[in-house]
Scaffold this active site. Structure first.
Site: not given
Length: 573
Positions: A68, A71
């Site tokens: 994550e 991202h």
């Protein structure tokens, strides 16, 4: 409480920190979610990472936080462009590693979504037969089981550094230059020398970034770029608080041009009552845009992202605001919502702003960019970034070579034919040194990409003698999608749709070669078709029988009526 409500309650700003939330209401029961760096929420209290505590730390999810954070720092899934694509014509579809398609990293091979710790099996779908050698199954941005995910690639690291530098620069007080994203390239050699060239740091900043200076916005030729600093309009803003002049400040951020957006200025007065639009007055609606630094201007670029009327009526005047309260009117200009309008300016004096006039009360303006003429005084005091060239084996001095060449070139005079050399380059600015680029390895006297000779042993698929993308043979001597190259130096041409079925496209080109049936397989076409809802005259079900074909309506010497078949190519719906 939803995740958004949690963030609203906590009000933890993301400007100086990366916030990680643990919440069980992540949408669709995902293990985690993150904010993209280009989202306007990225550095607000709505940014950060959300992890689902039901999955966190569980087998198969021990690397979720790393994924994550990838991202947050601008990394896509490695299977973007393969498993994540809209169609075979999707411009993001990836068939070869590229910095322009898929996950936008040239060192992650195309791969479908998979949890296997090995290359996926070949896929034969509507896009053709595809093999996936060298799949990046060990990459953190894959969906592979955690037991074999352990790395990012150099291009991914460079991409993350890019967003750290451009979006999250306040997370760190360091002014260290960003890395050079790809290896240097050989551009020439003879018996006694070797010349290499490299790209600037990935941030694009080519000058020392002293705090408070304007050098960040300068290019190598001394051109200064600036977006709008202040915006105002005499038009009363919509009561909802949207479409204010401030939406035109800074760089463009509208996601979908030609569609209404709340991230742009508009004269519109009624957000929720579109039938209550108030027309612009006789003198038109106007938006005044000011720039922080008056300059001798070269071009003005305007992002008009939505229009509801003829473009010549929409933008009926642009007034260039000069110092000493002077101005120049450019008159009506044609503009299009899908392409920024760039205007070459021929005005005397320094430009400090522009005023845009429109009769289109629903027009939307996202941003404006003012570009100075080269050698701007705002860039005259900027100290160029210097570079250190590292070599193995080391130079005779035992130290890196310091290079200040404005075009980033270095000629090594300490070379021996047949010797293997490794070169890396790192930027130096403000007393700090950036990370070294990925290495270039080259045997002096040996072949290299750009020498005009196709050398398969070093992985070349073509070599047209230059280092340009977009001409069929890329800057790394790889075939670009839709091209075939022949000869030395390579001559490249587009083959898709030329009507010739060449051997290399039998499995991939439906346009030129038709549908491909793999060896050992059999295609069967429907021989009969029935439908409960059928117009046997206009659209018979029999159209779907047999191989794909076109059906041309027959006039039999008479003109077709309005309710007869109008199209040459018909399908049954």
């Amino acid at each position: 409480m939803s995740v958004k409500e949690l963030k609203e309650a906590l009000q933890l700003n993301s400007t100086h920190f990366l916030n990680v939330y643990f919440a069980s209401s992540v949408r669709e029961e995902l293990a985690g979610a993150a904010t993209w760096p280009w989202d306007k929420e990225a550095v607000s209290h709505l940014g950060g990472v959300v992890l689902n505590p039901a999955y966190y730390g569980m087998p198969g999810h021990t690397n979720t936080m790393i994924h994550e954070v990838g991202h947050v720092l601008g990394l896509y899934h490695v299977f973007k462009g393969v498993s994540e694509k809209e169609s075979c014509d999707d411009p993001c579809r990836e068939t070869v590693p590229s910095m322009e398609t898929g996950d936008l990293c040239a060192d992650t091979a195309p791969t479908p979504k998979s949890r296997l710790c090995r290359d996926p099996e070949p896929a034969n779908d509507i896009c053709g037969l595809t093999h996936f050698p060298g799949a990046p199954f060990s990459n953190y941005m894959s969906y592979t089981d955690d037991e074999c995910t352990d790395s990012f690639t150099p291009n991914q690291v460079a991409r993350m550094h890019c967003y750290l530098d451009l979006v999250y620069q306040q997370w760190s007080e360091s002014r260290k230059p960003t890395p050079i994203p790809i290896p240097p390239m050989v551009i020439g050699q003879n018996h006694t020398s070797l010349t290499i060239h490299w790209l600037p740091p990935i941030s694009g900043v080519v000058y020392d970034r002293a705090p408070g200076s304007t050098c960040d916005a300068c290019t190598e030729d001394g051109t200064f770029h600036q977006y709008v600093y202040k915006a105002s309009s005499g038009r009363v803003c919509d009561s909802s608080g949207y479409w204010t002049p401030e939406e035109a400040v800074g760089p463009p951020d509208v996601d979908q041009p030609c569609e209404p957006s709340l991230q742009a200025w508009s004269p519109e007065l009624h957000l929720y009552h579109m039938n209550m639009t108030v027309p612009c007055p006789a003198e038109g609606c106007s938006l005044e845009l000011l720039f922080q630094h008056p300059v001798q201007a070269d071009t003005l670029t305007l992002w008009v992202t939505y229009l509801s009327m003829n473009s010549s009526q929409a933008l009926f005047d642009i007034e260039i605001l000069l110092e000493l309260k002077e101005s120049v009117h450019l008159g009506p200009l044609n503009t299009f919502c899908d392409t920024p309008l760039t205007i070459k300016l021929h005005v005397d004096g320094k430009v400090l702003g522009v005023k845009v006039y429109t009769f289109d009360e629903r027009m939307e303006i996202d941003a404006a960019l003012l570009t100075s003429q080269p050698h701007s005084s705002l860039c005259s005091g900027c100290r160029p970034v210097s570079y250190q060239v590292l070599r193995e084996p080391p130079f005779s001095s035992g130290l890196p070579m310091v290079v200040t060449h404005p075009h980033r070139k270095f000629t090594d005079m300490e070379v021996t034919p047949g010797q293997m050399y490794q070169y890396q380059v790192q930027a130096e600015a403000g007393g700090e040194i950036g990370e070294a680029s990925p290495p270039l390895r080259h045997v002096h006297g040996g072949p290299y990409c750009g020498d005009g000779k196709v050398t398969r042993s070093i992985g070349e698929m073509c070599d047209d003698g230059d280092l340009l993308n977009g001409d069929g043979c890329s800057r790394v001597c790889a075939l670009e999608e839709g091209f075939n190259c022949v000869g030395e130096p390579s001559l490249c041409y587009r083959y898709e749709g030329d009507g010739i079925c060449e051997p290399f496209e039998k499995e991939t080109s439906i346009i030129d070669c038709g549908l491909h049936t793999p060896e050992g397989h059999l295609d069967q076409w429907a021989t009969q078709a029935y439908s409960y809802h059928e117009d046997k005259k206009k659209c018979p079900a029999s159209l779907v029988t047999g191989e794909p074909h076109s059906m041309r309506a027959q006039n039999e010497g008479s003109e077709q009526s309005e309710d007869s078949l109008q199209k040459d190519n018909e399908i049954w719906l």
